[in-house]
Design a protein around this motif. Structure first.
Motif, short mmCIF file in Angstrom:
data_model
loop_
_atom_site.label_atom_id
_atom_site.label_comp_id
_atom_site.label_asym_id
_atom_site.label_seq_id
_atom_site.Cartn_x
_atom_site.Cartn_y
_atom_site.Cartn_z
N GLY A 75 99.60 -11.68 39.99
CA GLY A 75 99.91 -10.27 39.56
C GLY A 75 101.37 -9.94 39.69
N ASN A 76 102.26 -11.10 40.09
CA ASN A 76 103.67 -10.73 40.23
C ASN A 76 104.86 -11.40 39.72
N ASP A 77 104.23 -12.22 38.61
CA ASP A 77 105.11 -12.93 37.93
C ASP A 77 105.15 -12.27 36.42
N TRP A 78 106.17 -11.31 36.39
CA TRP A 78 106.10 -10.52 35.08
C TRP A 78 106.72 -11.63 33.90
N LEU A 79 107.52 -12.41 34.09
CA LEU A 79 108.22 -13.07 33.25
C LEU A 79 107.23 -14.28 32.63
N LEU A 80 106.30 -14.74 33.46
CA LEU A 80 105.32 -15.62 33.09
C LEU A 80 104.35 -14.78 31.92
N PHE A 81 103.99 -13.67 32.78
CA PHE A 81 102.85 -12.86 31.94
C PHE A 81 103.38 -12.57 30.45
N LEU A 82 104.76 -12.08 30.45
CA LEU A 82 105.49 -11.90 29.05
C LEU A 82 105.60 -13.18 28.33
N LYS A 83 105.90 -14.07 28.73
CA LYS A 83 105.60 -15.32 27.89
C LYS A 83 104.23 -15.77 27.27
N VAL A 84 103.33 -15.74 28.08
CA VAL A 84 102.10 -15.77 27.58
C VAL A 84 101.43 -14.88 26.92
N SER A 85 101.78 -13.74 27.01
CA SER A 85 101.38 -12.73 26.17
C SER A 85 101.92 -12.99 24.93
N LEU A 86 103.29 -13.21 24.61
CA LEU A 86 104.01 -13.69 23.59
C LEU A 86 103.27 -14.67 22.83
N SER A 87 103.03 -15.71 23.58
CA SER A 87 102.41 -17.17 22.71
C SER A 87 101.06 -16.94 22.17
N LEU A 88 100.37 -16.05 23.27
CA LEU A 88 98.95 -15.79 22.51
C LEU A 88 99.03 -14.53 21.15
N LEU A 89 100.12 -13.86 21.35
CA LEU A 89 100.22 -13.05 20.28
C LEU A 89 100.56 -13.74 18.87
N VAL A 90 101.29 -14.63 18.92
CA VAL A 90 101.93 -15.76 17.85
C VAL A 90 100.60 -16.59 17.34
N VAL A 91 99.64 -17.04 18.42
CA VAL A 91 98.41 -17.74 17.97
C VAL A 91 97.46 -16.81 17.45
N SER A 92 97.44 -15.53 17.89
CA SER A 92 96.62 -14.64 17.05
C SER A 92 97.10 -14.45 15.73
N ILE A 93 98.19 -14.08 15.66
CA ILE A 93 98.81 -13.87 14.30
C ILE A 93 98.50 -14.85 13.20
N LEU A 94 98.74 -16.27 13.62
CA LEU A 94 98.66 -17.24 12.74
C LEU A 94 97.18 -17.50 12.49
N SER A 95 96.23 -17.29 13.59
CA SER A 95 95.07 -17.66 13.37
C SER A 95 94.20 -16.50 12.21
N SER A 96 94.91 -15.28 12.18
CA SER A 96 94.35 -14.32 11.32
C SER A 96 94.85 -14.66 9.62
N MET A 97 95.71 -15.57 9.73
CA MET A 97 96.28 -15.84 8.20
C MET A 97 95.36 -16.82 7.64
N SER A 98 95.58 -17.17 6.35
CA SER A 98 95.00 -18.35 5.58
C SER A 98 95.40 -19.60 6.19
N SER A 99 94.98 -20.72 6.25
CA SER A 99 95.25 -21.87 6.56
C SER A 99 96.72 -22.21 5.95
N GLN A 100 96.79 -21.91 4.57
CA GLN A 100 97.77 -22.39 3.92
C GLN A 100 99.25 -21.61 4.38
#
Length: 519
Positions: free
Chosen positions: A448-473
């Motif tokens: 719980g002390n590496d904010w930079l890593l937390f931000l990177k992981v959060s942004l990566s998961l956000l991108v994945v979640s956005i892509l998964s909510s779209m159609s495969s095309q």
């Protein structure tokens, strides 16, 4: 090295630890005519190795130079610095990148008032003031070969320019009370090598020291330049090439950058109290970078006897040599993006290091997209057709002669499709290394002390979640575009992006701490 002893006459250089001021101090000591009092904000002077072994170090040891801590906003400290001085070179100024009117007014205007009043009280014979060409720049209209008769603008580019102009007016009005003013010429498009800036001050002092010269020069402004106008980006290209980097080639319109700069400046104003660093991308900087500004040096040449000591070509050469630690070969050759992608063929393809290979892959992806999404085939049918096309391509390619109409045809060897034992080990090691990196990241998150890593992981998961909510095309199209542009953009602006992410983490930490303390 031994400093040349002066004849006992003292001069003061305010802002004496600034870049241009350091060169002036050295030039004054070299002349053997002056003992120098270096005045600046710091409580004590810290010399780098070259200074320690050079004229300044020797002069400080032998009493030919002394350091005085002085804040120009404190008249008592200014008086202590000026006592017994014959000449004052007023070069001190606050950071121009911070658009802080209170700071700029305090140093540039109130500080200059204190300098003038103290010069009168201490009977200083000559005051030489370093102004800025920005005092005649409104941030809108370009300046071509302007001379000293150019009026101040109705509206200034920023608070720094406005307060420097106010200070310049104060110094000119004080003429007759022992004063002199000089423009330093350090501006965009009319670059001035720092030794020439220092020499301009020396010429000004020598001119004012004579009765005839004082009648001509006292109370006047002078532009000091290299007398060799050059396009700003051409100059930057010469510096970058000298350091081993590529010339900048991508052009971004001012109309695109200015809104971004305003957002950056607004963000800094809101989050500065949380520890955000001063941004370099500001509206005033954009205006400085996008407008032409050249100045005539004829008055300084005729009345002060000024001629550049160092040509622009030699100045660029000396500058590059002085910053040898910034040479391209001294910096990392492998980017973080390349390391993340395995630093192999995948990295070369995604980062456009092999343009031919990248274009080939993009064409293959376009074919895959066509068969999977636009033809209406089922997945199995589409894959069967793609494999059929691949087999047909390989068969025809194998039939082609090694030389076709004068063009060499590179044959695909069977070994290209084999995985050697070493490659298999490398793949296994990569998989295990990535797994260990993932475990290490999870451990860091658990602490719980590496904010930079937390931000990177959060942004990566956000991108994945956005892509998964779209159609495969849609996900295929957007994902491909992100991979082939995002990694390249990160590689190009890696330090800036990391710095911005670091600033964001700092702000979050400060914000969290402030919230906890308030609760």
């Amino acid at each position: 090295m031994e400093a040349v002893r002066g004849d006992g006459r003292w001069c003061v250089v305010t802002g004496g630890r600034g870049f241009a001021a350091r060169h002036l101090v050295t030039m004054l000591l070299r002349s053997g005519e002056w003992r120098v009092r270096v005045a600046d904000l710091g409580p004590a002077i810290t010399l780098d190795r070259d200074e320690e072994e050079g004229f300044l170090g020797a002069a400080l040891r032998e009493g030919q130079a002394v350091y005085v801590s002085a804040d120009l906003r404190d008249k008592a400290q200014v008086a202590r610095a000026f006592e017994g001085a014959e000449v004052v070179f007023h070069m001190a100024a606050p950071d121009s990148s911070i658009n802080n009117f209170h700071l700029h007014y305090g140093v540039n205007v109130d500080g200059t008032k204190n300098v003038i009043d103290t010069c009168i009280r201490c009977k200083v014979k000559r005051l030489i003031y370093t102004s800025s060409p920005s005092v005649v720049f409104d941030g809108v209209h370009g300046i071509f070969n302007a001379d000293e008769s150019m009026p101040y603008p109705d509206k200034f580019n920023d608070s720094y320019s406005e307060t420097k102009a106010d200070a310049e007016k104060l110094v000119m009005r004080a003429n007759g009370k022992s004063k002199y003013i000089i423009g330093d010429g350090n501006n965009y498009y009319d670059f001035t090598y720092v030794e020439n800036v220092a020499y301009g001050h020396v010429c000004a002092e020598k001119t004012l020291s004579s009765e005839d010269g004082a009648k001509i020069a006292a109370g006047k402004t002078y532009f000091i330049t290299n007398m060799e106008p050059i396009k700003f980006w051409e100059f930057m290209s010469l510096i970058l090439e000298g350091l081993g980097y590529e010339r900048p080639s991508v052009k971004i319109p001012v109309s695109v950058m200015m809104p971004v700069a305003h957002v950056v400046e607004w963000t800094y104003q809101k989050f500065a109290k949380y520890g955000m660093k001063v941004p370099q991308l500001t509206p005033s900087r954009i205006r400085l970078l996008s407008c032409n500004r050249t100045f005539s040096c004829s008055r300084a040449k005729e009345q002060l006897g000024y001629e550049p000591l160092v040509s622009l070509k030699d100045g660029v050469k000396r500058t590059v040599e002085s910053y040898s630690h910034l040479q391209a070969q001294n910096h990392r050759s492998i980017s973080k993006a390349s390391i993340f992608l395995g630093n192999g063929n995948l990295a070369k393809t995604v980062l456009w290091e092999d343009a031919k290979q990248t274009v080939t892959v993009l064409l293959l992806l376009a074919v895959i997209y066509y068969h999977l999404f636009t033809c209406g085939y089922t997945f199995i049918t589409a894959m069967a057709k793609l494999l059929s096309l691949t087999a047909l391509f390989l068969f025809i390619h194998g039939m082609l002669p090694s030389n076709l109409f004068g063009h060499k045809v590179e044959k695909l060897e069977a070994s290209n499709f084999h995985i050697t034992q070493a490659q298999a080990h490398h793949i296994a090691n990569s998989i295990s290394s990535n797994w260990n990196s993932l475990v290490s990241a999870l451990r860091s998150l658990c602490r719980g002390n590496d904010w930079l890593l937390f931000l990177k992981v959060s942004l990566s998961l956000l991108v994945v979640s956005i892509l998964s909510s779209m159609s495969s095309q849609a996900a295929f199209k957007i994902g491909t575009a992100l991979v082939f542009t995002g990694f390249k953009a990160y590689e190009k602006w890696e330090d800036s992006i990391d710095s911005m992410v670091g600033d964001a983490c700092t702000i979050l930490l400060h914000f969290g701490s402030a919230k906890e303390s308030s609760s």
